[in-house]
Motif scaffolding. Structure first.
Motif, PDB file in Angstrom:
ATOM      1  N   ASP A   9      30.018  37.731 -27.396  1.00 28.46           N
ATOM      2  CA  ASP A   9      31.303  38.436 -27.452  1.00 28.46           C
ATOM      3  C   ASP A   9      31.904  38.429 -26.044  1.00 28.46           C
ATOM      4  OD1 ASP A   9      30.138  40.556 -25.949  1.00 28.46           O
ATOM      5  OD2 ASP A   9      29.826  41.798 -27.726  1.00 28.46           O
ATOM      6  N   LYS A  10      33.098  38.992 -25.884  1.00 28.30           N
ATOM      7  CA  LYS A  10      33.786  38.916 -24.593  1.00 28.30           C
ATOM      8  C   LYS A  10      33.088  39.714 -23.495  1.00 28.30           C
ATOM      9  CE  LYS A  10      37.113  42.559 -25.649  1.00 28.30           C
ATOM     10  NZ  LYS A  10      38.530  42.876 -25.780  1.00 28.30           N
ATOM     11  N   SER A  11      32.105  40.528 -23.859  1.00 30.64           N
ATOM     12  CA  SER A  11      31.320  41.278 -22.871  1.00 30.64           C
ATOM     13  C   SER A  11      30.017  40.569 -22.514  1.00 30.64           C
ATOM     14  CB  SER A  11      31.016  42.680 -23.395  1.00 30.64           C
ATOM     15  OG  SER A  11      32.222  43.391 -23.605  1.00 30.64           O
ATOM     16  N   GLY A  12      29.738  39.434 -23.165  1.00 28.83           N
ATOM     17  CA  GLY A  12      28.538  38.672 -22.871  1.00 28.83           C
ATOM     18  C   GLY A  12      27.342  39.005 -23.733  1.00 28.83           C
ATOM     19  N   ASN A 115      34.789  29.315 -21.884  1.00 25.58           N
ATOM     20  CA  ASN A 115      34.536  30.727 -21.591  1.00 25.58           C
ATOM     21  C   ASN A 115      33.032  30.937 -21.450  1.00 25.58           C
ATOM     22  OD1 ASN A 115      37.251  31.519 -21.650  1.00 25.58           O
ATOM     23  ND2 ASN A 115      37.227  31.704 -23.866  1.00 25.58           N
ATOM     24  N   GLU A 116      32.573  30.913 -20.208  1.00 23.06           N
ATOM     25  CA  GLU A 116      31.132  30.939 -19.934  1.00 23.06           C
ATOM     26  C   GLU A 116      30.712  32.140 -19.111  1.00 23.06           C
ATOM     27  OE1 GLU A 116      30.061  26.194 -19.734  1.00 23.06           O
ATOM     28  OE2 GLU A 116      29.858  27.388 -17.933  1.00 23.06           O
ATOM     29  N   PHE A 117      29.504  32.567 -19.378  1.00 28.97           N
ATOM     30  CA  PHE A 117      28.795  33.502 -18.531  1.00 28.97           C
ATOM     31  C   PHE A 117      27.722  32.670 -17.829  1.00 28.97           C
ATOM     32  CE2 PHE A 117      30.765  36.210 -21.644  1.00 28.97           C
ATOM     33  CZ  PHE A 117      31.127  37.345 -20.917  1.00 28.97           C
ATOM     34  N   ASN A 118      27.919  32.431 -16.525  1.00 29.59           N
ATOM     35  CA  ASN A 118      27.001  31.590 -15.738  1.00 29.59           C
ATOM     36  C   ASN A 118      25.881  32.457 -15.160  1.00 29.59           C
ATOM     37  OD1 ASN A 118      30.012  30.402 -14.302  1.00 29.59           O
ATOM     38  ND2 ASN A 118      28.984  29.400 -15.988  1.00 29.59           N
ATOM     39  N   HIS A 119      24.643  32.187 -15.562  1.00 30.19           N
ATOM     40  CA  HIS A 119      23.476  32.860 -14.987  1.00 30.19           C
ATOM     41  C   HIS A 119      23.104  32.059 -13.737  1.00 30.19           C
ATOM     42  CE1 HIS A 119      22.722  35.529 -18.442  1.00 30.19           C
ATOM     43  NE2 HIS A 119      23.307  34.546 -19.116  1.00 30.19           N
ATOM     44  N   ILE A 120      23.205  32.698 -12.579  1.00 32.60           N
ATOM     45  CA  ILE A 120      23.066  31.991 -11.308  1.00 32.60           C
ATOM     46  C   ILE A 120      21.697  32.257 -10.692  1.00 32.60           C
ATOM     47  CG2 ILE A 120      24.074  31.597  -9.032  1.00 32.60           C
ATOM     48  CD1 ILE A 120      26.681  32.844 -10.224  1.00 32.60           C
ATOM     49  N   PHE A 121      21.025  31.146 -10.324  1.00 28.36           N
ATOM     50  CA  PHE A 121      19.719  31.199  -9.682  1.00 28.36           C
ATOM     51  C   PHE A 121      19.768  30.446  -8.364  1.00 28.36           C
ATOM     52  CE2 PHE A 121      18.974  31.452 -14.228  1.00 28.36           C
ATOM     53  CZ  PHE A 121      17.991  32.417 -14.359  1.00 28.36           C
ATOM     54  N   ILE A 122      18.897  30.845  -7.452  1.00 29.03           N
ATOM     55  CA  ILE A 122      18.635  30.043  -6.265  1.00 29.03           C
ATOM     56  C   ILE A 122      17.158  29.676  -6.283  1.00 29.03           C
ATOM     57  CG2 ILE A 122      20.527  30.962  -4.863  1.00 29.03           C
ATOM     58  CD1 ILE A 122      18.476  32.736  -3.407  1.00 29.03           C
ATOM     59  N   CYS A 123      16.839  28.560  -5.622  1.00 31.78           N
ATOM     60  CA  CYS A 123      15.463  28.070  -5.624  1.00 31.78           C
ATOM     61  C   CYS A 123      15.265  27.204  -4.389  1.00 31.78           C
ATOM     62  CB  CYS A 123      15.221  27.249  -6.894  1.00 31.78           C
ATOM     63  SG  CYS A 123      13.516  26.692  -7.109  1.00 31.78           S
ATOM     64  N   GLU A 124      14.162  27.416  -3.700  1.00 30.98           N
ATOM     65  CA  GLU A 124      13.872  26.574  -2.537  1.00 30.98           C
ATOM     66  C   GLU A 124      13.488  25.169  -3.009  1.00 30.98           C
ATOM     67  OE1 GLU A 124      10.925  26.269   1.340  1.00 30.98           O
ATOM     68  OE2 GLU A 124      10.945  28.120   0.167  1.00 30.98           O
ATOM     69  N   LEU A 125      14.072  24.160  -2.385  1.00 30.94           N
ATOM     70  CA  LEU A 125      13.737  22.777  -2.680  1.00 30.94           C
ATOM     71  C   LEU A 125      12.403  22.477  -2.009  1.00 30.94           C
ATOM     72  CD1 LEU A 125      14.667  20.138  -4.031  1.00 30.94           C
ATOM     73  CD2 LEU A 125      15.782  19.542  -1.876  1.00 30.94           C
TER      74      LEU A 125
END
Length: 182
Positions: A9-12, A115-125
């Motif tokens: 839904d529009k709230s994710g 219309n996306e909800f992007n789950h953002i991660f960081i990771c050491e290469l």
């Protein structure tokens, strides 16, 4: 590649409905994706140039790895899968650090509403750059650039013809999180 995804839904929140990605884009239905930003202890960030055949933002530089979350798929499982597919790197879910969710709502054309909800991660290469293997159908090029260069080129959106326009707040969140780990 078309795939079955969960509709939100529009709230994710999950609605319990699924659809093919192409159908969700055609109708502007809300859905989820993952963004994984790789960085090195030397202060570099891995960026990806999108393939020329992409529906959105062809040949622009973007997040290290990104992709849609499959229907019923755990977010972290999707991230690990996308990393393997796009850059040939096998990682463990534990190496991912989630830093937030970004709402990204864009109408690219009358028949492509993302219309996306992007789950953002960081990771050491954790491997040398030359061991990465780009997925030819999705990725035109990969390169490591200094964190400061990415900050200068994206915070003020000085290079709007070079990068996908996620917005200054998005880039600040990512770059600040990486800087804290260096």
């Amino acid at each position: 590649m078309d795939e079955l995804i969960d509709i939100l839904d529009k709230s994710g929140n999950k609605t319990g409905k699924t659809a093919m990605k192409s159908e969700a884009h055609k109708n502007g239905w809300y859905h989820e994706s993952v963004h994984i930003w790789f960085y090195t202890k030397a202060g570099q960030v891995l960026i990806q140039q999108r393939a020329a055949n992409k529906d959105t933002h062809p040949l622009l530089w973007d997040v290290s790895v990104a992709g849609h979350i499959g229907a019923g798929e755990k977010i972290e499982t999707s991230a690990v899968r996308e990393v393997k597919e796009e850059i040939g790197l096998e990682i463990e879910e534990q190496s991912l650090e989630k830093i937030g969710v970004h709402e990204s709502f864009h109408q690219h054309s009358p028949t492509l509403i993302d219309n996306e909800f992007n789950h953002i991660f960081i990771c050491e290469l954790s491997v040398p750059f030359n061991q990465l293997q780009k997925q030819e159908s999705e990725v035109n090029d990969l390169k490591l650039i200094p964190l400061i260069t990415l900050a200068q080129e994206t915070w003020g959106l000085a290079q709007v013809q070079k990068y996908v326009k996620h917005g200054a707040a998005y880039y600040k969140m990512v770059l600040s999180a990486i800087k804290e780990r260096l």
